[in-house]
Design a protein around this motif. Structure first.
Motif, PDB file in Angstrom:
ATOM      1  N   ARG A 208      -1.582   7.402 -17.999  1.00 26.49           N
ATOM      2  CA  ARG A 208      -1.586   6.996 -16.588  1.00 26.49           C
ATOM      3  C   ARG A 208      -2.004   8.183 -15.724  1.00 26.49           C
ATOM      4  N   TYR A 209      -2.874   7.876 -14.778  1.00 27.83           N
ATOM      5  CA  TYR A 209      -3.443   8.917 -13.927  1.00 27.83           C
ATOM      6  C   TYR A 209      -2.972   8.816 -12.496  1.00 27.83           C
ATOM      7  N   ILE A 250     -11.436  17.741  -6.850  1.00 28.24           N
ATOM      8  CA  ILE A 250     -10.785  16.494  -7.245  1.00 28.24           C
ATOM      9  C   ILE A 250      -9.754  16.884  -8.301  1.00 28.24           C
ATOM     10  N   VAL A 251      -8.518  16.465  -8.090  1.00 29.93           N
ATOM     11  CA  VAL A 251      -7.426  16.855  -8.982  1.00 29.93           C
ATOM     12  C   VAL A 251      -6.857  15.591  -9.603  1.00 29.93           C
ATOM     13  N   MET A 252      -6.925  15.528 -10.925  1.00 27.54           N
ATOM     14  CA  MET A 252      -6.420  14.350 -11.625  1.00 27.54           C
ATOM     15  C   MET A 252      -5.267  14.789 -12.522  1.00 27.54           C
ATOM     16  N   ASP A 264       3.164   9.734  -4.472  1.00 29.74           N
ATOM     17  CA  ASP A 264       3.442  10.290  -3.151  1.00 29.74           C
ATOM     18  C   ASP A 264       3.086  11.785  -3.191  1.00 29.74           C
ATOM     19  N   PRO A 265       2.622  12.344  -2.077  1.00 27.54           N
ATOM     20  CA  PRO A 265       2.102  13.724  -2.108  1.00 27.54           C
ATOM     21  C   PRO A 265       3.097  14.746  -2.650  1.00 27.54           C
ATOM     22  N   ASP A 266       4.367  14.655  -2.258  1.00 24.51           N
ATOM     23  CA  ASP A 266       5.318  15.671  -2.733  1.00 24.51           C
ATOM     24  C   ASP A 266       5.549  15.543  -4.235  1.00 24.51           C
ATOM     25  N   GLY A 267       5.702  14.294  -4.683  1.00 24.44           N
ATOM     26  CA  GLY A 267       5.908  14.069  -6.120  1.00 24.44           C
ATOM     27  C   GLY A 267       4.681  14.492  -6.922  1.00 24.44           C
ATOM     28  N   LEU A 290      -6.287  15.199   0.784  1.00 25.82           N
ATOM     29  CA  LEU A 290      -7.230  14.543   1.702  1.00 25.82           C
ATOM     30  C   LEU A 290      -7.065  13.032   1.726  1.00 25.82           C
ATOM     31  N   GLU A 291      -6.332  12.503   0.729  1.00 30.22           N
ATOM     32  CA  GLU A 291      -6.032  11.068   0.722  1.00 30.22           C
ATOM     33  C   GLU A 291      -4.840  10.867  -0.197  1.00 30.22           C
ATOM     34  N   PRO A 292      -4.154   9.722  -0.091  1.00 31.00           N
ATOM     35  CA  PRO A 292      -3.023   9.481  -0.995  1.00 31.00           C
ATOM     36  C   PRO A 292      -3.524   9.379  -2.433  1.00 31.00           C
ATOM     37  N   PRO A 293      -2.751   9.869  -3.402  1.00 33.02           N
ATOM     38  CA  PRO A 293      -3.181   9.779  -4.802  1.00 33.02           C
ATOM     39  C   PRO A 293      -3.413   8.330  -5.222  1.00 33.02           C
ATOM     40  N   ARG A 294      -4.461   8.129  -6.039  1.00 37.23           N
ATOM     41  CA  ARG A 294      -4.825   6.802  -6.577  1.00 37.23           C
ATOM     42  C   ARG A 294      -4.435   6.745  -8.049  1.00 37.23           C
ATOM     43  N   ALA A 295      -4.018   5.571  -8.490  1.00 36.38           N
ATOM     44  CA  ALA A 295      -3.571   5.431  -9.887  1.00 36.38           C
ATOM     45  C   ALA A 295      -4.670   4.824 -10.757  1.00 36.38           C
ATOM     46  N   TYR A 296      -4.581   5.073 -12.054  1.00 33.95           N
ATOM     47  CA  TYR A 296      -5.445   4.419 -13.041  1.00 33.95           C
ATOM     48  C   TYR A 296      -4.662   4.384 -14.342  1.00 33.95           C
TER      49      TYR A 296
END
Ligand SMILES: Cc1cc2nc3c(=O)[nH]c(=O)nc-3n(C[C@H](O)[C@H](O)[C@H](O)COP(=O)(O)OP(=O)(O)OC[C@H]3O[C@@H](n4cnc5c(N)ncnc54)[C@H](O)[C@@H]3O)c2cc1C
Length: 452
Positions: A208-209, A250-252, A264-267, A290-296
């Motif tokens: 999970r990303y 880009i940080v994954m 969430d940004p802090d988590g 720059l944006e909320p983290p997206r999941a994959y």
């Protein structure tokens, strides 16, 4: 020997799917065909924009050294064009990244191949622009392949269906290339005509990303353009940061066994602090997302064993259609590019499609062994219990430790990871003795992995 381009061996080629594998297949076959029709279901924007058929494209995509070289050989000048559009190149790939593998940081080394950091969106866009400009190529966007035409035991064309119109065109083709990716319906369609379906082999990973971007600053990560923190058994999670053409990183982040990095940004930041490498936390802690983290979610690596089941004449497969790999290894686009080169070379020298498939399977094997070998050491899903460490795994771990200080071992490891050499090359005597010599020493530069 290659065929003179004035005498194309194939009158028409139909390529199903216009993502990376389909476009590169078209580039490979254009010199040998009178006409190449690339059929893509999605509507294509004029710029680098996401689309429904490739939901992965907004996540980090690393381009391995051999993948960039293969793309360059198919589309000469592509690297310079990408650089002109902002892709970041800081010389040799062995010195332009920080590779935390096996719990420590690999030594810098020269691979003799340039690295290139950019977004997947830009890469696909530029490849598409180049391929669409080839005189033999016709790109049919917003159109899907609805079925295959099969006659007298061979595939002879594709039936098209337009999204908004009543297009029911049949494209007759000497060769149909299936590049519709992991969910390909090609094998099912062939089964309806009596062909055996290739066996699906799966390796559960439950990855999970979470992905987000931050602004880049001069001097970040000692001026490197990529940092990879690979998962290890003690820390079954990791991450990658890749510099993008718009001065962002880009940080994954990823977790195995269905462990979802927080959205969430802090988590998200806190999760980065638990990785083997401190690099990603360093980037994230010092600036806003720059944006909320997206999941994959990526449940399993999936390989169609095409070598076990005969395929009809006139039909070839490429890219994720044959095998989709755990994306954390960054291999998918490179495997597709290497297969496209094989397609060009085999068919261009008068070889057969089965001969191409044999080469395509060898390319998959090289990547598959790496992924499954590494993942089997991780505590992934209950359904696929962790394999106890064996002699090979113990040797690889020792080689990884040696590679923290020994540039020659690091170079060979990087060559294997970049699909330039097969994994057994790590056991060649010239490397094995260096690994053995390093085995007895302690390694002050390697960081011991924290326990999960
Ligand atoms: C989260 C994630 C991260 C990844 N990171 C990396 C990475 O770092 N490095 C790397 O090299 N690879 C990475 N990959 C893999 C990479 O995205 C793929 O290997 C690459 O896109 C090549 O795939 P493809 O062209 O074979 O298939 P896809 O990219 O899946 O494309 C298939 C295409 O076929 C079209 N299509 C489907 N059905 C039809 C039809 N019936 N008619 C017409 N068109 C159709 C679709 O719209 C789509 O455009 C990652 C994958 C994921 C999921």
């Amino acid at each position: 020997m290659t065929l003179p381009t004035s005498e194309p061996r194939l009158a028409t080629v139909a390529v199903m799917g216009g993502s990376v594998a389909g476009l590169l297949a078209a580039a490979a076959l254009a010199p040998h065909a009178g006409r190449v029709v690339v059929v893509e279901r999605d509507r294509l924007a004029s710029g680098p924009e996401p689309r429904a058929g490739t939901p992965q494209v907004t996540h980090a995509h690393g381009l391995l050294a051999s993948g960039r070289a293969a793309m360059e050989s198919l589309l000469p000048g592509l690297t310079d064009e990408l650089r002109a559009r902002g892709a970041v190149n800081r010389g040799d790939i062995g010195r332009s990244g920080r590779w935390w593998v096996g719990g420590g940081l690999l030594a810098d080394c020269d691979l003799g191949l340039e690295g290139l950091a950019l977004s997947r969106l830009l890469l696909e866009h530029q490849v598409r622009a180049r391929v669409a400009a080839l005189p033999q190529v016709e790109l049919r966007a917003d159109t899907e392949v609805a079925s295959l035409r099969v006659e007298s035991g061979r595939v002879t064309g594709v039936q098209l269906r337009g999204r908004d119109d009543d297009c029911r065109e049949m494209v007759a083709a000497d060769l149909v290339v299936d590049a519709t990716g992991r969910p390909s319906r090609g094998p099912r369609w062939l089964a309806e005509h009596g062909w055996p379906r290739p066996r699906d082999e799966r390796a559960a990973v439950g990855v999970r990303y979470a992905t987000a971007r931050v602004a880049a600053r001069p001097g970040d990560l000692a001026a490197r353009v990529v940092s990879v923190s690979a998962a290890v058994p003690e820390v079954p999670r990791g991450g990658v940061a890749i510099m993008q053409e718009d001065d962002t990183w880009i940080v994954m982040l990823f977790g195995y066994a269905e462990q979802q990095p927080p959205l969430d940004p802090d988590g998200f930041r806190a999760y980065a602090r638990t990785l083997v490498s401190p690099d990603l936390a360093e980037l994230l802690d010092s600036r806003p997302l720059l944006e909320p983290p997206r999941a994959y979610r990526f449940a399993d690596c999936r390989r169609r064993r095409i070598e076990e089941a005969p395929l009809p004449e006139g039909f070839a497969m490429i890219g994720d259609t044959i095998c989709s790999f755990d994306p954390t290894f960054g291999q998918g686009m490179t495997v597709a590019a290497l297969q496209a080169v094989a397609l060009r070379d085999v068919l261009g020298s008068g070889g057969s499609v089965p001969a191409y498939h044999a080469r395509a399977v060898e390319i998959v094997d090289r990547a598959w062994v790496l992924v499954t070998g590494a993942v089997r050491q991780l505590p992934v899903l209950e359904a696929s219990p962790r394999v106890p460490e064996n002699l090979v795994a113990r040797y690889v771990a020792r080689a990884q430790r040696a590679a923290r200080r020994d540039e020659k071992v690091a170079r060979q490891l990087m060559r294997v990871m970049n699909l330039l050499d097969a994994p057994p090359s790590l056991m060649a005597p010239r490397i094995a003795w260096r690994v053995a010599r390093a085995g007895s020493r302690s390694n002050p530069e390697g960081k011991a992995p924290r326990v999960a």
